[in-house]
Design a protein around this motif. Sequence first.
Motif, PDB file in Angstrom:
ATOM      1  N   GLN A  50      26.944  44.127  43.495  1.00 39.53           N
ATOM      2  CA  GLN A  50      28.112  44.945  43.125  1.00 39.53           C
ATOM      3  C   GLN A  50      28.377  45.967  44.235  1.00 39.53           C
ATOM      4  O   GLN A  50      27.465  46.727  44.605  1.00 39.53           O
ATOM      5  N   GLU A  51      29.596  45.949  44.748  1.00 40.03           N
ATOM      6  CA  GLU A  51      29.981  46.909  45.798  1.00 40.03           C
ATOM      7  C   GLU A  51      29.626  48.335  45.357  1.00 40.03           C
ATOM      8  O   GLU A  51      29.885  48.714  44.211  1.00 40.03           O
ATOM      9  N   GLY A  52      29.010  49.110  46.252  1.00 41.52           N
ATOM     10  CA  GLY A  52      28.667  50.500  45.935  1.00 41.52           C
ATOM     11  C   GLY A  52      27.250  50.695  45.426  1.00 41.52           C
ATOM     12  O   GLY A  52      26.706  51.797  45.500  1.00 41.52           O
ATOM     13  N   CYS A  68      33.109  36.458  47.762  1.00 41.36           N
ATOM     14  CA  CYS A  68      32.823  37.795  48.290  1.00 41.36           C
ATOM     15  C   CYS A  68      34.136  38.577  48.267  1.00 41.36           C
ATOM     16  O   CYS A  68      35.129  38.135  48.863  1.00 41.36           O
ATOM     17  N   THR A  69      34.170  39.699  47.554  1.00 45.41           N
ATOM     18  CA  THR A  69      35.394  40.512  47.445  1.00 45.41           C
ATOM     19  C   THR A  69      35.067  41.965  47.749  1.00 45.41           C
ATOM     20  O   THR A  69      33.907  42.387  47.642  1.00 45.41           O
ATOM     21  N   LYS A  70      36.123  42.736  48.102  1.00 48.62           N
ATOM     22  CA  LYS A  70      35.891  44.132  48.486  1.00 48.62           C
ATOM     23  C   LYS A  70      37.146  44.958  48.221  1.00 48.62           C
ATOM     24  O   LYS A  70      38.258  44.466  48.417  1.00 48.62           O
ATOM     25  N   PHE A  71      36.970  46.186  47.759  1.00 45.63           N
ATOM     26  CA  PHE A  71      38.089  47.129  47.661  1.00 45.63           C
ATOM     27  C   PHE A  71      38.317  47.694  49.065  1.00 45.63           C
ATOM     28  O   PHE A  71      37.516  48.492  49.549  1.00 45.63           O
ATOM     29  N   LEU A  72      39.388  47.243  49.725  1.00 46.32           N
ATOM     30  CA  LEU A  72      39.602  47.675  51.113  1.00 46.32           C
ATOM     31  C   LEU A  72      40.098  49.123  51.159  1.00 46.32           C
ATOM     32  O   LEU A  72      39.780  49.862  52.073  1.00 46.32           O
ATOM     33  N   LYS A  73      40.929  49.515  50.144  1.00 49.19           N
ATOM     34  CA  LYS A  73      41.356  50.925  50.043  1.00 49.19           C
ATOM     35  C   LYS A  73      40.896  51.474  48.706  1.00 49.19           C
ATOM     36  O   LYS A  73      40.802  50.740  47.728  1.00 49.19           O
ATOM     37  N   PRO A  79      40.251  44.083  43.957  1.00 47.99           N
ATOM     38  CA  PRO A  79      39.558  43.875  45.232  1.00 47.99           C
ATOM     39  C   PRO A  79      40.209  42.739  46.023  1.00 47.99           C
ATOM     40  O   PRO A  79      40.879  41.889  45.437  1.00 47.99           O
ATOM     41  N   THR A  80      40.014  42.731  47.331  1.00 46.05           N
ATOM     42  CA  THR A  80      40.549  41.671  48.193  1.00 46.05           C
ATOM     43  C   THR A  80      39.480  40.593  48.388  1.00 46.05           C
ATOM     44  O   THR A  80      38.307  40.908  48.602  1.00 46.05           O
ATOM     45  N   PHE A  81      39.923  39.325  48.320  1.00 44.22           N
ATOM     46  CA  PHE A  81      38.992  38.215  48.567  1.00 44.22           C
ATOM     47  C   PHE A  81      38.667  38.166  50.059  1.00 44.22           C
ATOM     48  O   PHE A  81      39.574  38.165  50.893  1.00 44.22           O
ATOM     49  N   LEU A  82      37.385  38.149  50.419  1.00 48.74           N
ATOM     50  CA  LEU A  82      37.012  38.109  51.846  1.00 48.74           C
ATOM     51  C   LEU A  82      36.578  36.726  52.290  1.00 48.74           C
ATOM     52  O   LEU A  82      37.009  36.236  53.310  1.00 48.74           O
ATOM     53  N   ARG A 102      26.023  48.751  48.925  1.00 47.85           N
ATOM     54  CA  ARG A 102      26.548  47.401  49.094  1.00 47.85           C
ATOM     55  C   ARG A 102      28.008  47.462  49.544  1.00 47.85           C
ATOM     56  O   ARG A 102      28.826  48.171  48.938  1.00 47.85           O
ATOM     57  N   ALA A 103      28.354  46.694  50.603  1.00 45.59           N
ATOM     58  CA  ALA A 103      29.686  46.775  51.201  1.00 45.59           C
ATOM     59  C   ALA A 103      30.708  45.883  50.511  1.00 45.59           C
ATOM     60  O   ALA A 103      31.899  45.979  50.791  1.00 45.59           O
ATOM     61  N   ALA A 104      30.254  44.986  49.644  1.00 45.29           N
ATOM     62  CA  ALA A 104      31.166  44.044  48.990  1.00 45.29           C
ATOM     63  C   ALA A 104      30.525  43.567  47.694  1.00 45.29           C
ATOM     64  O   ALA A 104      29.344  43.836  47.454  1.00 45.29           O
TER      65      ALA A 104
END
Length: 236
Positions: A50-52, A68-73, A79-82, A102-104
């Motif tokens: 989990q991101e964070g 793999c996804t991430k909140f870019l802003k 979240p954006t799919f990476l 965790r970054a993503a």
Amino acid sequence: MHPKSPEQMEAIKAKMEKIFLFSSLNPIDKKKILDAVLGVTKNAGDVIIQEGDDGDNFYFVEKGSLNCTKFLKKDDPEPTFLKEFGPGESFGELALLYNAPRAATITCKSDTCELWSLDRNTFNNVIKTAVQKKREKYDDFLERVEILKCMEKYERTKLADAFKEQWFEEGDYIIKQGDKDGNEFFMVIEGTCIASMTMEPGKPAQKVKDYHPGDYFGERSLIRDTPRAANIIAQS
Ligand code: CMP
């Protein structure tokens, strides 16, 4: 140590071969990883990372696919799919390498996923220093290489894990024109090289290009699957 069957040992070894983070380890350290990894099975929708969160484990994939996804802003609603991870790929190294959250987020996509998980202590003791040194050494260099400028920083950093340093002396042939088995792409880190080509059979090869640090060669045959088009010779 987590006991494993001979079949599991073989499966882990095969996957480890593909993971560049393990490529510079000696056989003793590879055995430590083999003993320490633990099999984990997850189902569709399960969140593995989990991101964070704080990082506890590093993972590599035996079977299945993961997103793999991430909140870019900060205030993005979704979240954006990476990228998607599949067998032979690894994730979860960043938090352990840099003591960072965790970054993503990594989620199981297929019905089930079989993963091998490596605990933070073994990762730190066996892998961390070697990988950090290699990434630090090549980071600035990779940022300056023109062909890599369009890559995302994370992907570029992972390239450093795959690097194998080779040294040549003046006059050494790094690539031979006509060679059909070339499977390497080179970047010049230090020193200079030249390219030469035989334009007509029986005639001497002529110099066609100079290479300096930051330049690259050997990509053409890999992209087109053709024989090497020129010689590359070390000059310094
Ligand atoms: P970590 O931060 O420990 O946990 C999430 C993982 O997602 C991260 O390590 C990487 O292994 C992986 N990942 C894949 N692509 C990216 C990306 N573009 N940025 C950050 N992490 C990524």
